[in-house]
Design an enzyme around this catalytic site. Structure first.
Site, short mmCIF file in Angstrom:
data_model
loop_
_atom_site.label_atom_id
_atom_site.label_comp_id
_atom_site.label_asym_id
_atom_site.label_seq_id
_atom_site.Cartn_x
_atom_site.Cartn_y
_atom_site.Cartn_z
CG HIS A 117 -5.08 -0.16 8.78
ND1 HIS A 117 -6.19 0.66 8.74
CD2 HIS A 117 -5.31 -0.98 9.85
CE1 HIS A 117 -7.01 0.36 9.71
NE2 HIS A 117 -6.51 -0.63 10.39
CD GLU A 162 -5.50 3.89 7.28
OE1 GLU A 162 -5.59 2.76 6.76
OE2 GLU A 162 -6.38 4.38 8.01
#
Ligand code: F6R
Length: 272
Positions: A156, A161
Site C-alpha cells: 500500500h 490497499e
C-alpha cells in the site's frame, strides 16, 4: 550523499541503496531541507506531501533539529498528509493528526493554516465534501512539489490497499487486516484500531511533481522487489509509482536490508 550509497535505475525509478537507515534518513532530510531553502531564496512557496508511520520519524527528527539550529524554515511551506484513520478523534493516541503534531508541527514554523491532515473525526455525512475539498485544496495550493511515502508491507501507499486502482482519488477505504495488525502498537492495548481510513488516492499521489519513497528493513524486502520488478497492478499499489510522469521523477531510498532481494533480481534481469 553518503559515499557508500549507490543509485540504480530500476524500471524507471531511481533507487538509492544506503549502507543503513540513518544515512537514508539524513539524505531524505537533506533533500527536503534543500527544497525548502531553494524555494525560500527564490521567494517561492513549497508544497510538501507528508506521511506518518515508522518510516519518516527519523526524517522529521532531523528536520526539527535543523529548524532549531536555524538552518531550515517552513514559514513558506504548505503540507498535505496522505491519510488518517476514520473514525478517530483528532487527539486520539493513534491519530495521524496527533502524530504529526508530536513529530513535526509542534516544533517548526509551519503556519497553522498551512498544515492539512484529512479529518478523521467527521461524521460520514460530512466526509464526501471534506474529501473533495481536500483534493481541491491541493490543487489550489498549486499541487504537491514533493510527496514523501512509506511502503506498506502489502504494497500500500497512503492507505491505498491492494485492489486500489490507478485512477483512485481521496476517499474512505477499508483497511487490510495486515495493516491493522502492523499499526496496532500505535493504539492503547485495550482499544482496537479503526478498520477504516481516509486516504489520498493513487491518482492524487501520482500528480505530485516529485515523489520520495522510503523503505527500511528485511520486512520490506519482498514488497520492494514486487514494486520494482513485478507486474504493475492494483494488487501492488506501489507498483503504480513506475507510471509517474512523464517524466517519471520518483526516488526510492532503501537500506541494504530492504534492498536485499533487489540486487540479485537486477543482476539477473540486467536492469539497473
Ligand atoms: C502513513 C502511510 C502508510 C505508511 C506505511 C508504512 O501515512 O500512508 O502508507 O507509510 O504503512 O508504514 P511504516 O512506515 O510504519 O512501515
Amino acid at each position: 550523499m553518503a559515499e557508500s550509497a549507490r543509485t540504480l535505475n530500476v524500471s524507471g525509478i531511481r533507487v538509492t541503496i544506503f549502507s543503513d537507515r540513518d544515512a537514508a534518513e539524513a539524505a531524505a532530510a537533506d533533500r527536503i531541507a534543500g527544497l525548502l531553502d531553494d524555494r525560500r531564496m527564490r521567494g517561492l512557496s513549497v508544497v510538501l506531501g507528508l506521511a506518518t508511520g515508522r518510516t519518516p520519524i527519523g526524517i522529521y527528527r532531523r528536520l526539527v533539529a535543523r529548524h532549531r539550529a536555524r538552518e531550515v524554515s517552513f514559514a513558506h511551506a504548505e503540507t498535505f498528509n496522505l491519510d488518517e484513520y476514520w473514525p478517530i478523534g483528532l487527539q486520539d493516541p493513534g491519530s495521524f493528526h496527533r502524530f504529526m503534531h508530536e513529530h513535526l508541527f509542534d516544533h517548526v514554523d509551519l503556519p497553522r493554516g498551512k498544515r492539512h491532515v484529512p479529518n478523521g473525526s467527521l461524521p460520514v455525512s460530512a466526509l464526501a465534501s471534506h474529501l473533495a475539498d481536500y483534493e481541491a485544496a491541493i490543487r489550489a495550493a498549486g499541487g504537491i512539489d514533493l510527496q514523501i511515502l512509506g511502503l506498506g508491507r502489502n504494497g500500500h501507499i497512503g492507505f491505498n490497499e491492494p485492489g486500489s486502482t490507478r485512477d483512485s482519488r481521496t476517499r474512505l477505504v477499508v483497511l487490510a487486516a495486515e495493516t491493522i495488525e502492523a499499526n496496532r502498537a500505535s493504539f492503547p492495548a485495550d482499544t482496537s484500531p479503526p478498520s477504516r481510513a481516509v486516504t489520498m488516492g493513487i491518482a492524487t499521489i501520482l500528480e505530485s511533481r516529485r515523489i520520495l519513497a522510503l523503505a527500511f528493513g528485511d520486512a520490506k524486502a519482498e514488497i520492494v522487489e514486487k514494486t520494482l520488478l513485478g507486474p504493475i497492478s492494483p494488487e501492488v499499489p506501489a507498483s503504480f509509482l513506475r507510471e509517474h510522469g512523464p517524466p517519471c521523477d520518483v526516488d526510492l531510498f532503501l537500506d541494504e536490508a530492504a534492498a536485499s532481494r533487489l540486487s540479485a533480481a537486477t543482476d539477473r534481469s540486467g536492469r539497473g
